[in-house]
Write a protein that holds these residues in place. Structure first.
Motif, PDB file in Angstrom:
ATOM      1  N   ILE A   7      -6.039 -14.341 -31.425  1.00  0.00           N
ATOM      2  CA  ILE A   7      -5.862 -15.361 -30.396  1.00  0.00           C
ATOM      3  C   ILE A   7      -4.644 -15.035 -29.535  1.00  0.00           C
ATOM      4  O   ILE A   7      -3.567 -14.766 -30.053  1.00  0.00           O
ATOM      5  CB  ILE A   7      -5.661 -16.753 -31.038  1.00  0.00           C
ATOM      6  N   PRO A   8      -4.773 -15.044 -28.192  1.00  0.00           N
ATOM      7  CA  PRO A   8      -3.608 -14.832 -27.334  1.00  0.00           C
ATOM      8  C   PRO A   8      -2.498 -15.832 -27.662  1.00  0.00           C
ATOM      9  O   PRO A   8      -2.761 -16.992 -27.973  1.00  0.00           O
ATOM     10  CB  PRO A   8      -4.173 -15.074 -25.925  1.00  0.00           C
ATOM     11  N   GLU A   9      -1.255 -15.371 -27.569  1.00  0.00           N
ATOM     12  CA  GLU A   9      -0.122 -16.192 -28.009  1.00  0.00           C
ATOM     13  C   GLU A   9      -0.042 -17.527 -27.270  1.00  0.00           C
ATOM     14  O   GLU A   9       0.257 -18.565 -27.860  1.00  0.00           O
ATOM     15  CB  GLU A   9       1.183 -15.416 -27.817  1.00  0.00           C
ATOM     16  N   ASP A  10      -0.341 -17.525 -25.950  1.00  0.00           N
ATOM     17  CA  ASP A  10      -0.220 -18.762 -25.192  1.00  0.00           C
ATOM     18  C   ASP A  10      -1.285 -19.784 -25.568  1.00  0.00           C
ATOM     19  O   ASP A  10      -1.176 -20.962 -25.238  1.00  0.00           O
ATOM     20  CB  ASP A  10      -0.267 -18.487 -23.687  1.00  0.00           C
ATOM     21  N   GLU A  11      -2.357 -19.358 -26.263  1.00  0.00           N
ATOM     22  CA  GLU A  11      -3.398 -20.284 -26.677  1.00  0.00           C
ATOM     23  C   GLU A  11      -3.142 -20.894 -28.054  1.00  0.00           C
ATOM     24  O   GLU A  11      -3.819 -21.840 -28.441  1.00  0.00           O
ATOM     25  CB  GLU A  11      -4.766 -19.579 -26.695  1.00  0.00           C
ATOM     26  N   THR A  12      -2.185 -20.359 -28.801  1.00  0.00           N
ATOM     27  CA  THR A  12      -1.929 -20.900 -30.134  1.00  0.00           C
ATOM     28  C   THR A  12      -1.432 -22.331 -30.072  1.00  0.00           C
ATOM     29  O   THR A  12      -1.546 -23.075 -31.043  1.00  0.00           O
ATOM     30  CB  THR A  12      -0.908 -20.039 -30.893  1.00  0.00           C
ATOM     31  N   LEU A  13      -0.903 -22.763 -28.921  1.00  0.00           N
ATOM     32  CA  LEU A  13      -0.466 -24.150 -28.750  1.00  0.00           C
ATOM     33  C   LEU A  13      -1.640 -25.116 -28.869  1.00  0.00           C
ATOM     34  O   LEU A  13      -1.461 -26.258 -29.289  1.00  0.00           O
ATOM     35  CB  LEU A  13       0.224 -24.324 -27.398  1.00  0.00           C
ATOM     36  N   VAL A  14      -2.833 -24.668 -28.493  1.00  0.00           N
ATOM     37  CA  VAL A  14      -4.022 -25.516 -28.597  1.00  0.00           C
ATOM     38  C   VAL A  14      -4.250 -25.902 -30.053  1.00  0.00           C
ATOM     39  O   VAL A  14      -4.484 -27.065 -30.375  1.00  0.00           O
ATOM     40  CB  VAL A  14      -5.257 -24.781 -28.023  1.00  0.00           C
ATOM     41  N   GLN A  19      -3.761 -29.680 -34.761  1.00  0.00           N
ATOM     42  CA  GLN A  19      -3.339 -29.982 -36.129  1.00  0.00           C
ATOM     43  C   GLN A  19      -2.291 -31.080 -36.196  1.00  0.00           C
ATOM     44  O   GLN A  19      -2.340 -31.953 -37.073  1.00  0.00           O
ATOM     45  CB  GLN A  19      -2.801 -28.702 -36.790  1.00  0.00           C
ATOM     46  N   GLN A  20      -1.315 -31.057 -35.274  1.00  0.00           N
ATOM     47  CA  GLN A  20      -0.176 -31.961 -35.353  1.00  0.00           C
ATOM     48  C   GLN A  20      -0.435 -33.333 -34.736  1.00  0.00           C
ATOM     49  O   GLN A  20       0.170 -34.326 -35.161  1.00  0.00           O
ATOM     50  CB  GLN A  20       1.042 -31.321 -34.694  1.00  0.00           C
ATOM     51  N   PHE A  21      -1.307 -33.387 -33.732  1.00  0.00           N
ATOM     52  CA  PHE A  21      -1.492 -34.643 -33.003  1.00  0.00           C
ATOM     53  C   PHE A  21      -2.940 -35.155 -32.987  1.00  0.00           C
ATOM     54  O   PHE A  21      -3.179 -36.334 -33.255  1.00  0.00           O
ATOM     55  CB  PHE A  21      -0.994 -34.483 -31.557  1.00  0.00           C
ATOM     56  N   ILE A  22      -3.891 -34.282 -32.657  1.00  0.00           N
ATOM     57  CA  ILE A  22      -5.254 -34.748 -32.422  1.00  0.00           C
ATOM     58  C   ILE A  22      -5.952 -35.150 -33.713  1.00  0.00           C
ATOM     59  O   ILE A  22      -6.541 -36.242 -33.793  1.00  0.00           O
ATOM     60  CB  ILE A  22      -6.054 -33.680 -31.656  1.00  0.00           C
ATOM     61  N   GLU A  23      -5.903 -34.305 -34.735  1.00  0.00           N
ATOM     62  CA  GLU A  23      -6.538 -34.650 -36.012  1.00  0.00           C
ATOM     63  C   GLU A  23      -5.938 -35.913 -36.630  1.00  0.00           C
ATOM     64  O   GLU A  23      -6.684 -36.804 -37.068  1.00  0.00           O
ATOM     65  CB  GLU A  23      -6.466 -33.480 -36.989  1.00  0.00           C
ATOM     66  N   PRO A  24      -4.585 -36.048 -36.695  1.00  0.00           N
ATOM     67  CA  PRO A  24      -4.018 -37.298 -37.219  1.00  0.00           C
ATOM     68  C   PRO A  24      -4.415 -38.521 -36.399  1.00  0.00           C
ATOM     69  O   PRO A  24      -4.693 -39.590 -36.955  1.00  0.00           O
ATOM     70  CB  PRO A  24      -2.503 -37.050 -37.146  1.00  0.00           C
ATOM     71  N   PHE A  25      -4.462 -38.373 -35.074  1.00  0.00           N
ATOM     72  CA  PHE A  25      -4.896 -39.473 -34.208  1.00  0.00           C
ATOM     73  C   PHE A  25      -6.328 -39.885 -34.545  1.00  0.00           C
ATOM     74  O   PHE A  25      -6.637 -41.078 -34.657  1.00  0.00           O
ATOM     75  CB  PHE A  25      -4.804 -39.036 -32.744  1.00  0.00           C
ATOM     76  N   GLU A  65     -24.249 -30.239 -29.136  1.00  0.00           N
ATOM     77  CA  GLU A  65     -22.887 -30.741 -29.361  1.00  0.00           C
ATOM     78  C   GLU A  65     -22.858 -31.918 -30.332  1.00  0.00           C
ATOM     79  O   GLU A  65     -23.869 -32.542 -30.626  1.00  0.00           O
ATOM     80  CB  GLU A  65     -22.243 -31.122 -28.028  1.00  0.00           C
ATOM     81  N   THR A  66     -21.633 -32.227 -30.781  1.00  0.00           N
ATOM     82  CA  THR A  66     -21.391 -33.352 -31.669  1.00  0.00           C
ATOM     83  C   THR A  66     -20.115 -34.054 -31.247  1.00  0.00           C
ATOM     84  O   THR A  66     -19.242 -33.436 -30.613  1.00  0.00           O
ATOM     85  CB  THR A  66     -21.258 -32.899 -33.131  1.00  0.00           C
ATOM     86  N   LEU A  67     -19.995 -35.306 -31.589  1.00  0.00           N
ATOM     87  CA  LEU A  67     -18.788 -36.067 -31.275  1.00  0.00           C
ATOM     88  C   LEU A  67     -17.547 -35.426 -31.897  1.00  0.00           C
ATOM     89  O   LEU A  67     -16.429 -35.566 -31.380  1.00  0.00           O
ATOM     90  CB  LEU A  67     -18.943 -37.521 -31.708  1.00  0.00           C
ATOM     91  N   LEU A  68     -17.711 -34.708 -33.006  1.00  0.00           N
ATOM     92  CA  LEU A  68     -16.570 -34.042 -33.650  1.00  0.00           C
ATOM     93  C   LEU A  68     -15.963 -32.965 -32.761  1.00  0.00           C
ATOM     94  O   LEU A  68     -14.790 -32.615 -32.904  1.00  0.00           O
ATOM     95  CB  LEU A  68     -17.003 -33.415 -34.978  1.00  0.00           C
ATOM     96  N   LYS A  69     -16.752 -32.432 -31.859  1.00  0.00           N
ATOM     97  CA  LYS A  69     -16.276 -31.409 -30.930  1.00  0.00           C
ATOM     98  C   LYS A  69     -15.411 -32.002 -29.824  1.00  0.00           C
ATOM     99  O   LYS A  69     -14.639 -31.279 -29.187  1.00  0.00           O
ATOM    100  CB  LYS A  69     -17.487 -30.685 -30.336  1.00  0.00           C
ATOM    101  N   TYR A  70     -15.514 -33.309 -29.605  1.00  0.00           N
ATOM    102  CA  TYR A  70     -14.874 -33.956 -28.470  1.00  0.00           C
ATOM    103  C   TYR A  70     -13.548 -34.646 -28.818  1.00  0.00           C
ATOM    104  O   TYR A  70     -13.058 -35.472 -28.055  1.00  0.00           O
ATOM    105  CB  TYR A  70     -15.843 -34.953 -27.828  1.00  0.00           C
ATOM    106  N   LYS A  71     -12.981 -34.299 -29.961  1.00  0.00           N
ATOM    107  CA  LYS A  71     -11.752 -34.966 -30.389  1.00  0.00           C
ATOM    108  C   LYS A  71     -10.622 -34.816 -29.365  1.00  0.00           C
ATOM    109  O   LYS A  71      -9.906 -35.776 -29.081  1.00  0.00           O
ATOM    110  CB  LYS A  71     -11.311 -34.428 -31.743  1.00  0.00           C
ATOM    111  N   GLU A  72     -10.448 -33.628 -28.824  1.00  0.00           N
ATOM    112  CA  GLU A  72      -9.360 -33.400 -27.875  1.00  0.00           C
ATOM    113  C   GLU A  72      -9.557 -34.209 -26.601  1.00  0.00           C
ATOM    114  O   GLU A  72      -8.611 -34.820 -26.081  1.00  0.00           O
ATOM    115  CB  GLU A  72      -9.234 -31.915 -27.540  1.00  0.00           C
ATOM    116  N   LEU A  73     -10.789 -34.245 -26.072  1.00  0.00           N
ATOM    117  CA  LEU A  73     -11.041 -34.996 -24.846  1.00  0.00           C
ATOM    118  C   LEU A  73     -10.861 -36.493 -25.089  1.00  0.00           C
ATOM    119  O   LEU A  73     -10.293 -37.205 -24.250  1.00  0.00           O
ATOM    120  CB  LEU A  73     -12.446 -34.711 -24.328  1.00  0.00           C
ATOM    121  N   VAL A  74     -11.339 -36.995 -26.227  1.00  0.00           N
ATOM    122  CA  VAL A  74     -11.142 -38.409 -26.565  1.00  0.00           C
ATOM    123  C   VAL A  74      -9.648 -38.721 -26.631  1.00  0.00           C
ATOM    124  O   VAL A  74      -9.179 -39.746 -26.108  1.00  0.00           O
ATOM    125  CB  VAL A  74     -11.832 -38.751 -27.901  1.00  0.00           C
TER     126      VAL A  74
END
Length: 323
Positions: A7-14, A19-25, A65-74
């Motif tokens: 993975i390109p280094e600038d994409e690791t932030l995704v 992990q830190q914000f979207i999944e816990p939310f 697609e599935t709703l699980l794929k849309y966590k970031e957009l939600v």
């Protein structure tokens, strides 16, 4: 599978944000449930209520697609001030399947998608919305949304369509595509007891990132594929002849009746789309009475799962449109 080291280094932030914000939310705030759709098919849904909403958004996702794929957009839409609702269309995601082989892309009629969506609207979206909801849709979900708006024109205030499926690539001549579909349908009817995969279609077979047609973002593509490995019930293969016949019927209907969609529409067209037909999008947009077409250059089909710059451009356009 894609290795993290690739993975390109600038994409690791995704992945870090995920992990830190979207999944816990998602675990903390999102409500999940099921309802019985048309013909008692079990339909999965999820929603999150903003305590101080500026509006409500319902998402109609694309094929496979599935709703699980849309966590970031939600997550993004919630933090922009919206309550957000999403369901998995019948035959895919966490929703019930209608065939013995759960990986065959099938629907008896696109009207069934609309019937399920209307139940979701009446039972979940409307009772939990302070404002008249907004419809946000992608690809096949935009075709379903167009049918919904033509059938229930008063339910939504505005509509966003991302890479809508108004035509499928490669675009064969109409006579040839109809001949292939009808011929294969006849063969299926004579020799098969259940719907066949259409020519060239098969079970779930994830492409390597280097040859995928969906996104330029390697990290989001990895998250998408990892989600399906972790939730194998969401895996869906290619389309059946029956699905393709209904899709062709639906796209023709939308092209003929687009002028009857009168609410404001923002159509986001992916400049580098190799899945749907952009020329058909332009034709349909021209027929709608209140449609703004915005072409996003260099974007692949899945605009909401693209690189940061493309995704940021699309989200800013959506928020301007809704304001």
């Amino acid at each position: 599978m894609i290795e993290q080291s690739q993975i390109p280094e600038d994409e690791t932030l995704v992945e870090k944000r995920n992990q830190q914000f979207i999944e816990p939310f998602w675990q903390r705030n999102v409500i999940n449930g099921y309802f019985l759709g048309k013909q008692k098919v079990r339909i999965a849904y999820a929603y999150v209520i903003n305590p101080n909403p500026i509006g409500s958004i319902a998402i109609s996702s694309g094929r496979i697609e599935t709703l699980l794929k849309y966590k970031e957009l939600v997550f993004n839409l919630y933090h922009a001030g919206f309550s957000v609702f999403i369901h998995d269309h019948r035959g895919q995601g966490l929703s019930g399947r209608m065939l013995d082989d759960p990986e065959k892309g099938y629907v008896a009629d696109f009207a069934d998608y609309v019937a399920d969506f209307k139940l979701f609207f009446d039972q979940v979206i409307s009772p939990n919305s302070v404002h008249k909801p907004i419809l946000l849709s992608h690809s096949m979900g935009a075709a379903i949304s167009s049918l919904y708006l033509l059938t229930h024109p008063g339910d939504f205030a505005k509509c966003i369509m991302s890479a809508p499926m108004f035509g499928i690539r490669p675009a064969l001549p109409k006579w040839l595509s109809c001949l292939l579909i009808e011929s294969y349908t006849l063969l299926n009817h004579v020799f098969g007891k259940s719907p066949w995969y259409f020519i060239g279609q098969s079970k779930y077979n994830p492409k390597a990132f280097a040859i995928n047609e969906l996104t330029h973002c390697q990290q989001r593509y990895k998250i998408f594929r990892d989600t399906y490995e972790a939730n194998p019930q969401c895996k869906l293969g290619g389309v059946t002849t029956a699905w393709l016949k209904q899709a062709d019927k639906t796209m023709s209907f939308i092209q003929k009746n687009a002028a009857a969609i009168t609410i404001p529409v923002l159509l986001l067209q992916a400049g580098d789309d190799r899945v749907v037909n952009n020329a058909k999008q332009t034709q349909v947009a021209a027929k709608m009475l209140n449609c703004e077409l915005m072409r996003i250059e260099n974007a692949s089909h899945e605009i909401f799962f693209e690189t940061e710059d493309i995704r940021d451009q699309s989200l800013r356009a959506i928020l301007r449109f809704l304001a």
